[in-house]
Design a protein around this motif. Structure first.
Motif, PDB file in Angstrom:
ATOM      1  N   ARG A   1       2.181   4.741  39.069  1.00 44.12           N
ATOM      2  CA  ARG A   1       3.719   5.017  38.554  1.00 44.12           C
ATOM      3  C   ARG A   1       4.411   4.379  38.181  1.00 44.12           C
ATOM      4  O   ARG A   1       5.164   4.064  38.960  1.00 44.12           O
ATOM      5  CB  ARG A   1       4.114   6.596  39.564  1.00 44.12           C
ATOM      6  N   VAL A   2       5.059   4.484  37.230  1.00 45.79           N
ATOM      7  CA  VAL A   2       6.421   3.355  36.502  1.00 45.79           C
ATOM      8  C   VAL A   2       7.509   4.155  36.422  1.00 45.79           C
ATOM      9  O   VAL A   2       7.440   4.518  34.961  1.00 45.79           O
ATOM     10  CB  VAL A   2       5.763   1.580  36.081  1.00 45.79           C
ATOM     11  N   LEU A   3       8.388   3.392  36.686  1.00 43.63           N
ATOM     12  CA  LEU A   3       9.706   4.038  35.800  1.00 43.63           C
ATOM     13  C   LEU A   3       9.877   2.696  34.743  1.00 43.63           C
ATOM     14  O   LEU A   3      10.707   1.698  35.802  1.00 43.63           O
ATOM     15  CB  LEU A   3      10.134   4.960  37.053  1.00 43.63           C
ATOM     16  N   GLU A   4      10.344   2.819  34.101  1.00 40.23           N
ATOM     17  CA  GLU A   4      11.674   1.638  33.231  1.00 40.23           C
ATOM     18  C   GLU A   4      12.882   2.003  32.574  1.00 40.23           C
ATOM     19  O   GLU A   4      12.774   3.100  31.974  1.00 40.23           O
ATOM     20  CB  GLU A   4      10.294   0.982  31.941  1.00 40.23           C
ATOM     21  N   PHE A   5      13.161   1.139  33.080  1.00 43.13           N
ATOM     22  CA  PHE A   5      14.674   1.461  32.214  1.00 43.13           C
ATOM     23  C   PHE A   5      15.259   1.013  31.547  1.00 43.13           C
ATOM     24  O   PHE A   5      15.058  -0.729  31.358  1.00 43.13           O
ATOM     25  CB  PHE A   5      16.401   1.063  33.112  1.00 43.13           C
ATOM     26  N   GLY A   6      15.052   1.236  29.891  1.00 39.90           N
ATOM     27  CA  GLY A   6      15.248   0.167  28.632  1.00 39.90           C
ATOM     28  C   GLY A   6      13.843  -0.217  28.114  1.00 39.90           C
ATOM     29  O   GLY A   6      13.302  -0.902  28.895  1.00 39.90           O
ATOM     30  N   THR A   7      13.638   0.826  26.916  1.00 46.48           N
ATOM     31  CA  THR A   7      12.526   0.923  26.197  1.00 46.48           C
ATOM     32  C   THR A   7      12.163  -0.530  25.076  1.00 46.48           C
ATOM     33  O   THR A   7      11.515  -1.276  24.476  1.00 46.48           O
ATOM     34  CB  THR A   7      12.090   1.935  25.706  1.00 46.48           C
ATOM     35  N   LEU A   8      13.539  -0.164  24.287  1.00 47.11           N
ATOM     36  CA  LEU A   8      13.215  -1.200  23.322  1.00 47.11           C
ATOM     37  C   LEU A   8      12.401  -0.903  22.063  1.00 47.11           C
ATOM     38  O   LEU A   8      11.683   0.360  21.527  1.00 47.11           O
ATOM     39  CB  LEU A   8      14.205  -2.545  23.140  1.00 47.11           C
ATOM     40  N   ALA A   9      11.634  -2.111  21.478  1.00 49.10           N
ATOM     41  CA  ALA A   9      10.487  -1.750  21.024  1.00 49.10           C
ATOM     42  C   ALA A   9       8.977  -1.398  21.687  1.00 49.10           C
ATOM     43  O   ALA A   9       8.440  -1.360  21.623  1.00 49.10           O
ATOM     44  CB  ALA A   9       9.814  -3.184  19.962  1.00 49.10           C
ATOM     45  N   GLY A  10       9.328  -1.192  23.300  1.00 54.26           N
ATOM     46  CA  GLY A  10       7.997  -0.245  24.135  1.00 54.26           C
ATOM     47  C   GLY A  10       7.008  -1.410  24.528  1.00 54.26           C
ATOM     48  O   GLY A  10       6.053  -1.973  24.596  1.00 54.26           O
ATOM     49  N   TYR A  11       8.112  -3.341  23.753  1.00 54.18           N
ATOM     50  CA  TYR A  11       6.725  -4.842  24.311  1.00 54.18           C
ATOM     51  C   TYR A  11       6.266  -4.318  25.574  1.00 54.18           C
ATOM     52  O   TYR A  11       5.221  -4.824  26.044  1.00 54.18           O
ATOM     53  CB  TYR A  11       7.282  -5.152  23.741  1.00 54.18           C
ATOM     54  N   SER A  12       7.683  -4.494  26.381  1.00 58.33           N
ATOM     55  CA  SER A  12       6.943  -4.684  28.516  1.00 58.33           C
ATOM     56  C   SER A  12       6.336  -3.401  28.769  1.00 58.33           C
ATOM     57  O   SER A  12       5.689  -2.896  29.406  1.00 58.33           O
ATOM     58  CB  SER A  12       8.535  -4.602  29.614  1.00 58.33           C
ATOM     59  N   THR A  13       6.877  -2.297  27.964  1.00 56.84           N
ATOM     60  CA  THR A  13       6.024  -0.520  28.219  1.00 56.84           C
ATOM     61  C   THR A  13       4.563  -0.826  27.931  1.00 56.84           C
ATOM     62  O   THR A  13       3.833  -0.243  28.357  1.00 56.84           O
ATOM     63  CB  THR A  13       7.085   0.598  27.416  1.00 56.84           C
ATOM     64  N   VAL A  14       3.995  -1.891  27.100  1.00 58.55           N
ATOM     65  CA  VAL A  14       2.034  -1.763  26.865  1.00 58.55           C
ATOM     66  C   VAL A  14       2.409  -2.575  28.180  1.00 58.55           C
ATOM     67  O   VAL A  14       1.042  -2.338  28.898  1.00 58.55           O
ATOM     68  CB  VAL A  14       2.247  -2.332  25.695  1.00 58.55           C
ATOM     69  N   TRP A  15       2.892  -3.674  28.455  1.00 58.63           N
ATOM     70  CA  TRP A  15       2.546  -4.413  29.241  1.00 58.63           C
ATOM     71  C   TRP A  15       2.005  -3.541  30.442  1.00 58.63           C
ATOM     72  O   TRP A  15       1.132  -3.561  31.380  1.00 58.63           O
ATOM     73  CB  TRP A  15       3.207  -5.785  29.685  1.00 58.63           C
ATOM     74  N   LEU A  16       3.119  -3.059  30.808  1.00 60.96           N
ATOM     75  CA  LEU A  16       2.548  -1.524  31.924  1.00 60.96           C
ATOM     76  C   LEU A  16       2.364  -0.678  32.306  1.00 60.96           C
ATOM     77  O   LEU A  16       1.416  -0.130  33.168  1.00 60.96           O
ATOM     78  CB  LEU A  16       4.647  -0.957  32.288  1.00 60.96           C
ATOM     79  N   ALA A  17       2.280  -0.003  30.735  1.00 61.94           N
ATOM     80  CA  ALA A  17       0.781   0.788  30.978  1.00 61.94           C
ATOM     81  C   ALA A  17      -0.508   0.716  30.708  1.00 61.94           C
ATOM     82  O   ALA A  17      -1.272   1.553  31.392  1.00 61.94           O
ATOM     83  CB  ALA A  17       1.150   1.995  29.346  1.00 61.94           C
ATOM     84  N   ARG A  18      -0.614  -0.473  30.996  1.00 61.47           N
ATOM     85  CA  ARG A  18      -2.249  -1.205  30.655  1.00 61.47           C
ATOM     86  C   ARG A  18      -2.164  -1.476  31.613  1.00 61.47           C
ATOM     87  O   ARG A  18      -3.312  -1.311  32.601  1.00 61.47           O
ATOM     88  CB  ARG A  18      -2.413  -2.385  29.814  1.00 61.47           C
ATOM     89  N   ALA A  19      -1.108  -1.347  32.888  1.00 59.40           N
ATOM     90  CA  ALA A  19      -1.659  -1.721  34.310  1.00 59.40           C
ATOM     91  C   ALA A  19      -1.252  -0.942  35.461  1.00 59.40           C
ATOM     92  O   ALA A  19      -2.509  -0.695  36.044  1.00 59.40           O
ATOM     93  CB  ALA A  19      -0.069  -2.754  35.035  1.00 59.40           C
ATOM     94  N   VAL A  20      -1.312   0.080  34.537  1.00 58.78           N
ATOM     95  CA  VAL A  20      -1.166   1.539  35.622  1.00 58.78           C
ATOM     96  C   VAL A  20      -2.805   2.162  35.522  1.00 58.78           C
ATOM     97  O   VAL A  20      -3.152   3.077  36.109  1.00 58.78           O
ATOM     98  CB  VAL A  20      -0.211   2.446  34.782  1.00 58.78           C
ATOM     99  N   GLY A  21      -2.990   1.595  34.007  1.00 64.43           N
ATOM    100  CA  GLY A  21      -4.626   2.182  33.891  1.00 64.43           C
ATOM    101  C   GLY A  21      -4.535   3.195  33.234  1.00 64.43           C
ATOM    102  O   GLY A  21      -3.599   4.502  33.367  1.00 64.43           O
ATOM    103  N   GLU A  22      -5.872   4.771  33.048  1.00 58.95           N
ATOM    104  CA  GLU A  22      -5.891   5.371  32.256  1.00 58.95           C
ATOM    105  C   GLU A  22      -5.396   5.961  33.528  1.00 58.95           C
ATOM    106  O   GLU A  22      -5.284   7.682  32.581  1.00 58.95           O
ATOM    107  CB  GLU A  22      -7.246   5.526  31.922  1.00 58.95           C
ATOM    108  N   GLY A  23      -5.314   6.485  34.770  1.00 58.34           N
ATOM    109  CA  GLY A  23      -5.095   7.929  34.964  1.00 58.34           C
ATOM    110  C   GLY A  23      -4.038   7.420  35.448  1.00 58.34           C
ATOM    111  O   GLY A  23      -3.473   8.021  36.124  1.00 58.34           O
ATOM    112  N   GLY A  24      -2.743   6.327  34.963  1.00 63.82           N
ATOM    113  CA  GLY A  24      -1.392   6.186  35.382  1.00 63.82           C
ATOM    114  C   GLY A  24      -0.131   6.603  34.242  1.00 63.82           C
ATOM    115  O   GLY A  24      -0.851   7.099  33.796  1.00 63.82           O
ATOM    116  N   GLN A  25       0.699   6.776  34.619  1.00 62.83           N
ATOM    117  CA  GLN A  25       1.981   6.844  33.854  1.00 62.83           C
ATOM    118  C   GLN A  25       2.944   6.133  34.229  1.00 62.83           C
ATOM    119  O   GLN A  25       3.780   5.662  34.927  1.00 62.83           O
ATOM    120  CB  GLN A  25       2.176   8.936  34.484  1.00 62.83           C
ATOM    121  N   VAL A  26       3.469   6.089  33.327  1.00 64.68           N
ATOM    122  CA  VAL A  26       4.856   5.153  32.771  1.00 64.68           C
ATOM    123  C   VAL A  26       5.707   6.320  32.076  1.00 64.68           C
ATOM    124  O   VAL A  26       5.569   6.597  31.186  1.00 64.68           O
ATOM    125  CB  VAL A  26       4.502   3.916  32.338  1.00 64.68           C
TER     126      VAL A  26
END
Length: 214
Positions: A52-77
């Motif tokens: 489970r990851v919380l991110e402050f600041g999305t913009l184009a979602g570049y870091s969000t993609v990295w984070l979402a892939r890291a948490v795996g299929e059962g994870g949540q960002v």
């Protein structure tokens, strides 16, 4: 050096490249993290086993993609973004990367979105990345602590600001936002932290990494 490290160690697929390049369509072009920092975030999430990851600041979602892939299929960002324009760009990038189903984008002022999560008694997050408007860093940290648990890791980006952070008399509210959050961390007995300078494709900057001990 950054180009060499990225070419040698960071495997950016087409989805990540397009997400990074689409930053030009946001309200803050070229403000996304560098590829090797994106990889660092991914490694940190995997190292601590965060789902489970919380991110402050999305913009184009570049870091969000990295984070979402890291948490795996059962994870949540959960990612907090002020501007609908940016959220729309990010949503397309997340869909292209195949991780939209594990990401919640909340549009609006990040402090208000975080308060809604607090009021809803949201399950604690394992990892937090703070990379939004710097004057609000202290408020974002406070919200993060209310949404975390012992063992949660928090990363705060852009804490060096070309060295300006050492100037206590600075009239730059971004500098003061960084100084305030660092002072808050130093006084909080629950937190164990350090900061590192970085020099690379994003200039002279750095980040703070902390762990909530209790």
């Amino acid at each position: 050096m950054d180009a060499y490290f990225v070419e040698t160690l960071v495997d950016e697929d087409d989805a990540l490249v397009e997400a990074r390049e689409s930053g030009r369509l946001t309200t803050m072009p070229q403000a996304e993290v560098a590829p090797n920092q994106g990889k660092l975030l991914s490694l940190l999430v995997r190292m601590v086993g965060a789902t489970r990851v919380l991110e402050f600041g999305t913009l184009a979602g570049y870091s969000t993609v990295w984070l979402a892939r890291a948490v795996g299929e059962g994870g949540q960002v959960t990612t907090l973004e002020l501007e609908q324009q940016n959220a729309t760009v990010a949503e397309k990038n997340l869909e292209r990367a195949g991780v939209l189903d594990r990401v919640q984008i909340m549009v609006g002022r990040a402090a208000e979105s975080a308060q809604r999560l607090i009021d809803a008694e949201t399950q604690p997050y394992d990892f937090v990345f703070i990379d939004a408007d710097k004057p609000s860093n202290p408020a974002y940290l406070e919200a993060s602590l209310q949404l975390s648990r012992p063992g949660t890791v928090i990363v705060i980006d852009n804490v060096v600001r070309n060295g300006a952070v050492i100037d206590a008399s600075s009239t730059d509210d971004r500098v003061q936002g960084v100084r305030s959050v660092l002072e808050k961390i130093a006084k909080d007995g629950r937190l164990d932290a350090t900061s590192l300078q970085t020099v690379g494709s994003k200039g002279w900057d750095g980040f703070t990494i902390l762990r909530r001990a209790r």
